[in-house]
Design a protein around this motif. Structure first.
Motif, PDB file in Angstrom:
ATOM      1  N   ASP A   1      10.762 -17.789  -9.209  1.00 40.26           N
ATOM      2  CA  ASP A   1       9.959 -17.204 -10.291  1.00 40.26           C
ATOM      3  C   ASP A   1       8.622 -17.914 -10.461  1.00 40.26           C
ATOM      4  OD1 ASP A   1      11.167 -19.427 -11.343  1.00 40.26           O
ATOM      5  OD2 ASP A   1      12.364 -18.323 -12.814  1.00 40.26           O
ATOM      6  N   LEU A   2       8.317 -18.858  -9.556  1.00 36.35           N
ATOM      7  CA  LEU A   2       7.002 -19.506  -9.550  1.00 36.35           C
ATOM      8  C   LEU A   2       6.759 -20.111  -8.170  1.00 36.35           C
ATOM      9  CD1 LEU A   2       4.506 -20.506 -11.259  1.00 36.35           C
ATOM     10  CD2 LEU A   2       5.789 -22.605 -11.665  1.00 36.35           C
ATOM     11  N   ILE A   3       5.526 -19.971  -7.683  1.00 36.78           N
ATOM     12  CA  ILE A   3       5.109 -20.661  -6.458  1.00 36.78           C
ATOM     13  C   ILE A   3       4.020 -21.649  -6.868  1.00 36.78           C
ATOM     14  CG2 ILE A   3       4.035 -20.418  -4.168  1.00 36.78           C
ATOM     15  CD1 ILE A   3       5.061 -17.498  -4.120  1.00 36.78           C
ATOM     16  N   VAL A   4       4.151 -22.907  -6.477  1.00 34.41           N
ATOM     17  CA  VAL A   4       3.106 -23.899  -6.766  1.00 34.41           C
ATOM     18  C   VAL A   4       2.561 -24.386  -5.432  1.00 34.41           C
ATOM     19  CG1 VAL A   4       2.525 -26.064  -7.909  1.00 34.41           C
ATOM     20  CG2 VAL A   4       4.324 -24.612  -8.878  1.00 34.41           C
ATOM     21  N   MET A   5       1.270 -24.150  -5.192  1.00 28.90           N
ATOM     22  CA  MET A   5       0.692 -24.523  -3.892  1.00 28.90           C
ATOM     23  C   MET A   5      -0.714 -25.080  -4.044  1.00 28.90           C
ATOM     24  SD  MET A   5       0.302 -20.648  -2.423  1.00 28.90           S
ATOM     25  CE  MET A   5      -0.118 -21.163  -0.757  1.00 28.90           C
ATOM     26  N   GLY A   6      -1.236 -25.662  -2.982  1.00 28.11           N
ATOM     27  CA  GLY A   6      -2.567 -26.244  -3.017  1.00 28.11           C
ATOM     28  C   GLY A   6      -3.655 -25.183  -2.899  1.00 28.11           C
ATOM     29  N   SER A   7      -4.852 -25.501  -3.447  1.00 33.50           N
ATOM     30  CA  SER A   7      -5.987 -24.575  -3.300  1.00 33.50           C
ATOM     31  C   SER A   7      -6.458 -24.564  -1.847  1.00 33.50           C
ATOM     32  CB  SER A   7      -7.135 -25.003  -4.208  1.00 33.50           C
ATOM     33  OG  SER A   7      -7.518 -26.338  -3.918  1.00 33.50           O
ATOM     34  N   HIS A   8      -6.327 -25.718  -1.203  1.00 42.28           N
ATOM     35  CA  HIS A   8      -6.739 -25.870   0.189  1.00 42.28           C
ATOM     36  C   HIS A   8      -5.653 -26.603   0.966  1.00 42.28           C
ATOM     37  CE1 HIS A   8     -10.505 -25.313  -2.002  1.00 42.28           C
ATOM     38  NE2 HIS A   8     -10.918 -24.699  -0.911  1.00 42.28           N
TER      39      HIS A   8
ATOM     40  N   GLY B   1      -2.297 -12.539  -3.027  1.00 38.38           N
ATOM     41  CA  GLY B   1      -2.340 -11.082  -2.909  1.00 38.38           C
ATOM     42  C   GLY B   1      -0.993 -10.424  -2.667  1.00 38.38           C
ATOM     43  N   ASN B   2       0.024 -11.194  -2.328  1.00 34.90           N
ATOM     44  CA  ASN B   2       1.305 -10.586  -1.928  1.00 34.90           C
ATOM     45  C   ASN B   2       2.541 -11.162  -2.614  1.00 34.90           C
ATOM     46  OD1 ASN B   2       0.553  -8.776   0.494  1.00 34.90           O
ATOM     47  ND2 ASN B   2      -0.540 -10.678   0.849  1.00 34.90           N
ATOM     48  N   ALA B   3       2.378 -12.176  -3.448  1.00 28.45           N
ATOM     49  CA  ALA B   3       3.540 -12.869  -4.019  1.00 28.45           C
ATOM     50  C   ALA B   3       4.318 -11.983  -4.988  1.00 28.45           C
ATOM     51  CB  ALA B   3       3.081 -14.130  -4.729  1.00 28.45           C
ATOM     52  N   PRO B   4       5.657 -12.135  -5.010  1.00 26.83           N
ATOM     53  CA  PRO B   4       6.480 -11.364  -5.940  1.00 26.83           C
ATOM     54  C   PRO B   4       6.573 -12.023  -7.319  1.00 26.83           C
ATOM     55  CG  PRO B   4       7.870 -12.690  -4.523  1.00 26.83           C
ATOM     56  CD  PRO B   4       6.452 -12.955  -4.099  1.00 26.83           C
ATOM     57  N   CYS B   5       5.903 -13.178  -7.493  1.00 32.68           N
ATOM     58  CA  CYS B   5       6.022 -13.917  -8.762  1.00 32.68           C
ATOM     59  C   CYS B   5       4.686 -14.602  -9.037  1.00 32.68           C
ATOM     60  CB  CYS B   5       7.145 -14.953  -8.638  1.00 32.68           C
ATOM     61  SG  CYS B   5       6.831 -16.171  -7.347  1.00 32.68           S
ATOM     62  N   PRO B   6       4.522 -15.234 -10.201  1.00 31.24           N
ATOM     63  CA  PRO B   6       3.272 -15.949 -10.471  1.00 31.24           C
ATOM     64  C   PRO B   6       3.047 -17.089  -9.469  1.00 31.24           C
ATOM     65  CG  PRO B   6       4.532 -15.693 -12.500  1.00 31.24           C
ATOM     66  CD  PRO B   6       5.419 -15.246 -11.385  1.00 31.24           C
ATOM     67  N   VAL B   7       1.756 -17.367  -9.229  1.00 32.96           N
ATOM     68  CA  VAL B   7       1.383 -18.437  -8.300  1.00 32.96           C
ATOM     69  C   VAL B   7       0.505 -19.436  -9.057  1.00 32.96           C
ATOM     70  CG1 VAL B   7       0.223 -19.009  -6.124  1.00 32.96           C
ATOM     71  CG2 VAL B   7       1.364 -16.788  -6.390  1.00 32.96           C
ATOM     72  N   MET B   8       0.867 -20.715  -8.995  1.00 36.52           N
ATOM     73  CA  MET B   8       0.026 -21.747  -9.593  1.00 36.52           C
ATOM     74  C   MET B   8      -0.718 -22.454  -8.457  1.00 36.52           C
ATOM     75  SD  MET B   8       1.050 -25.067 -11.829  1.00 36.52           S
ATOM     76  CE  MET B   8       1.217 -24.227 -13.381  1.00 36.52           C
ATOM     77  N   VAL B   9      -2.047 -22.470  -8.554  1.00 36.31           N
ATOM     78  CA  VAL B   9      -2.866 -23.087  -7.505  1.00 36.31           C
ATOM     79  C   VAL B   9      -3.398 -24.426  -8.004  1.00 36.31           C
ATOM     80  CG1 VAL B   9      -4.895 -22.821  -6.044  1.00 36.31           C
ATOM     81  CG2 VAL B   9      -3.508 -20.816  -6.622  1.00 36.31           C
TER      82      VAL B   9
END
Ligand SMILES: Nc1ncnc2c1ncn2[C@@H]1O[C@H](COP(=O)(O)OP(=O)(O)OP(=O)(O)O)[C@@H](O)[C@H]1O
Ligand SMILES: [Mg+2]
Length: 144
Positions: free
Chosen positions: A104-111, A130-138
């Motif tokens: 229910d959350l993806i946490v990933m780097g900006s770069h 553009g394709n994630a099924p859940c919120p993304v924290m960058v």
């Protein structure tokens, strides 16, 4: 209700380390579980042309090292993470894993490793957004 299952895709870059730190904090506050994912490239083309038969095991070994180090970091902070190593295109594997594991959350780097890039977001992050099924924290790398 808080987050329950957080996906953290890592490539060993500084930004993905900061993303992992942030994800561990969010997991602690929410009582969530963490899945740490690394994707290594499918370079069947190189193996075919240059006969580098150990390329895949080298990618695999490096990926395992990255994942184990990340897992140890999470464990030190009191979070027992699950690690996953897959082969393919990072964006596709990240989205597929988030779907399959009901994250229910993806946490990933900006770069990532492309330190010369002046663009706002790396291409993997752009595609995941553009394709994630859940919120993304960058998460951005800390300024030195
Ligand atoms: N192979 C991978 N496996 C898992 N996660 C990855 C992988 N590559 C990138 N990521 C994730 O995506 C984030 C952004 O990396 P990205 O690859 O988009 O940027 P970059 O390497 O700077 O630029 P680009 O790859 O577009 O030249 C990383 O911090 C990490 O969280
Ligand atoms: Mg990259």
């Amino acid at each position: 209700m808080g987050y329950t299952s957080i996906l953290v895709p890592i490539d060993g870059s500084e930004a993905s380390k900061v993303a992992l730190e942030e994800a561990v904090e969010i997991a602690k506050r929410n009582g969530a579980s963490i899945i740490i994912l690394h994707v290594f490239p499918n370079r069947a083309d190189l193996i075919e042309v240059y006969k580098i038969s150990n390329l895949k095991s080298a990618f695999r070994e490096e990926g395992e090292k990255l994942l184990e180090e990340a897992c140890r970091y999470a464990a030190q902070k009191g979070i027992s993470a699950v690690i996953r190593l897959t082969e393919g295109k990072p964006c596709e594997e990240i989205v597929k894993t988030a779907e399959a594991q009901n994250c229910d959350l993806i946490v990933m780097g900006s770069h990532g490793h492309n330190t010369l890039s002046k663009i706002l977001l790396g291409s993997v992050t752009q595609r995941v957004l553009g394709n994630a099924p859940c919120p993304v924290m960058v998460v951005r790398e800390k300024k030195k």
